[in-house]
Design an enzyme around this catalytic site. Structure first.
Site, PDB file in Angstrom:
ATOM      1  CB  CYS A 279      -0.982  -0.012   1.168  1.00 28.23           C
ATOM      2  SG  CYS A 279      -0.217   0.090   2.817  1.00 28.23           S
ATOM      3  CG  HIS A 327      -4.530   0.019   3.841  1.00 26.21           C
ATOM      4  ND1 HIS A 327      -3.868  -0.973   3.152  1.00 26.21           N
ATOM      5  CD2 HIS A 327      -5.394   0.569   2.949  1.00 26.21           C
ATOM      6  CE1 HIS A 327      -4.318  -1.016   1.906  1.00 26.21           C
ATOM      7  NE2 HIS A 327      -5.241  -0.096   1.760  1.00 26.21           N
ATOM      8  CG  HIS A 339      -6.681   0.468  -1.641  1.00 30.08           C
ATOM      9  ND1 HIS A 339      -6.875  -0.212  -0.460  1.00 30.08           N
ATOM     10  CD2 HIS A 339      -7.660   0.019  -2.486  1.00 30.08           C
ATOM     11  CE1 HIS A 339      -7.908  -1.025  -0.567  1.00 30.08           C
ATOM     12  NE2 HIS A 339      -8.413  -0.905  -1.780  1.00 30.08           N
TER      13      HIS A 339
END
Length: 364
Positions: A279, A327, A339
């Site tokens: 990520c 994240h 993402h």
């Protein structure tokens, strides 16, 4: 009168008794095995497995970000150690040259021998020649003194560099230990997730993997990847939380354009492209394509710009999730982001309300 008891009867004795006991134990064990088989624990419900697997993947991603941070520290420490080592080598080479020069001067003096300057003047037949030689000797002496000073300075510098190198090496070893620890944690979490998935029957596992690969937002992904490539597609014009969504411009548009081009590429923990990403690796690469250098991890990227509230989000902002800020995605407008989700889930567009929102930052 003594009481009379009937003697006990033992049908087996010696080896026969031991054999009978062994057979009895074996029969009992066999009965236990079959009884256990008949009452085997039921398979966990698919929903339970999915929840546990999701939790393990979340924990693996948090460990991945710690691994990324440790790797960044290892790289910095190794680079610093290499610089110190190279500088120490250069200083040592200079020191050796200065020492060789001193040795040459000492050898020459030994071979030529030396007389007291007064006696040399008394015995010489040419005082002018003597004075010229004396002047030259004085210059040589000054040069020798300067060389000695240089040698002393280089010895001190080499000793300091070696001490710094040892400190840097210890720091490097510490970071390498942390790197290995986080790597082990990531692998163990992913392995546990795979084992849990193995408890699902073939149909449930296939359904789960298909859902992960497609994502909950799969119906909107296909239509949203054909816009202008800068966050200005029609789907991106949906109202964001707090008001209308402005078009992405400047570097934010470039970052979004890059991120869009990565859609469909696999998630690989620790990866920064170009064929796969995790990520924070994706957001770092996207902004690097726009000419901006971001730190490597989620918990450092969140401090790379200035914080904005969810109501203030604009295309190009970094959006962070979970309490541990483990994240990150690149906001594109309309309440959505690009993402890299997790293993088995490729880079995609997803709604930001898919995960617990932790904060956002704007890269200036």
């Amino acid at each position: 009168m003594a009481a009379h008891r009937k003697p006990k009867y033992f049908p087996f004795g010696g080896q026969a008794a031991r054999t009978a006991a062994t057979l009895a134990l074996a029969s009992a064990a066999t009965a236990t095995v079959f009884q256990g088989t008949g009452h085997a624990a039921p398979r966990p419900a698919p929903a339970q497995v999915r929840a546990q697997v999701d939790r393990l993947y979340e924990e693996a991603e948090a460990a991945t970000e710690k691994y990324n941070g440790a790797k960044e520290q290892v790289d910095r420490a190794r680079a610093a150690f290499d610089r110190l080592r190279d500088e120490a080598a250069r200083r040592t080479e200079r020191l050796n040259r200065s020492r060789d020069a001193l040795g040459a001067i000492a050898t020459a003096q030994y071979r030529s021998g030396t007389l007291d300057p007064t006696l040399q003047l008394a015995f010489t037949s040419d005082p002018d020649d003597y004075l010229e030689r004396a002047s030259l000797a004085e210059k040589i002496g000054d040069r020798q003194a300067a060389t000695i000073t240089e040698v002393r300075r280089e010895i001190g510098a080499v000793q300091r560099l070696r001490a710094q190198s040892e400190d840097q090496l210890r720091e490097l070893r510490t970071h390498e230990t942390e790197l290995r620890r986080q790597k082990t944690t990531v692998r163990s979490k992913l392995s546990a997730a795979r084992e849990l998935l193995g408890q699902l029957d073939t149909k449930d596992r296939a359904r789960y993997e298909a859902d992960v690969a497609a994502g909950d937002d799969s119906a909107t992904d296909a239509g949203s990847t054909h816009g202008s490539g800068t966050g200005a597609g029609r789907g991106d014009q949906d109202p964001a939380p707090g008001g209308p969504v402005p078009d992405a411009t400047g570097r934010a548009a470039e970052a979004i354009s890059f991120a869009r081009a990565q859609i469909g590429k696999p998630y690989v923990w620790g990866a920064t492209g170009p064929s796969s990403y995790d990520c924070s690796g994706l957001t770092q690469a996207a902004w690097r394509a726009a000419g901006v250098t971001l730190p490597r991890t989620t918990y450092t990227q969140i401090n790379a710009g200035h914080r904005v509230s969810r109501a203030e989000l604009a295309p190009g902002d970094l959006v962070f999730f979970y309490s541990g800020v483990s994240h990150v995605g690149l906001y594109i407008g309309g309440g959505r982001m690009i993402h890299a989700p997790r293993p088995g889930a490729p880079v995609r567009i997803a709604p930001i309300d898919q995960m617990p929102f932790a904060g956002a930052t704007r890269i200036s």
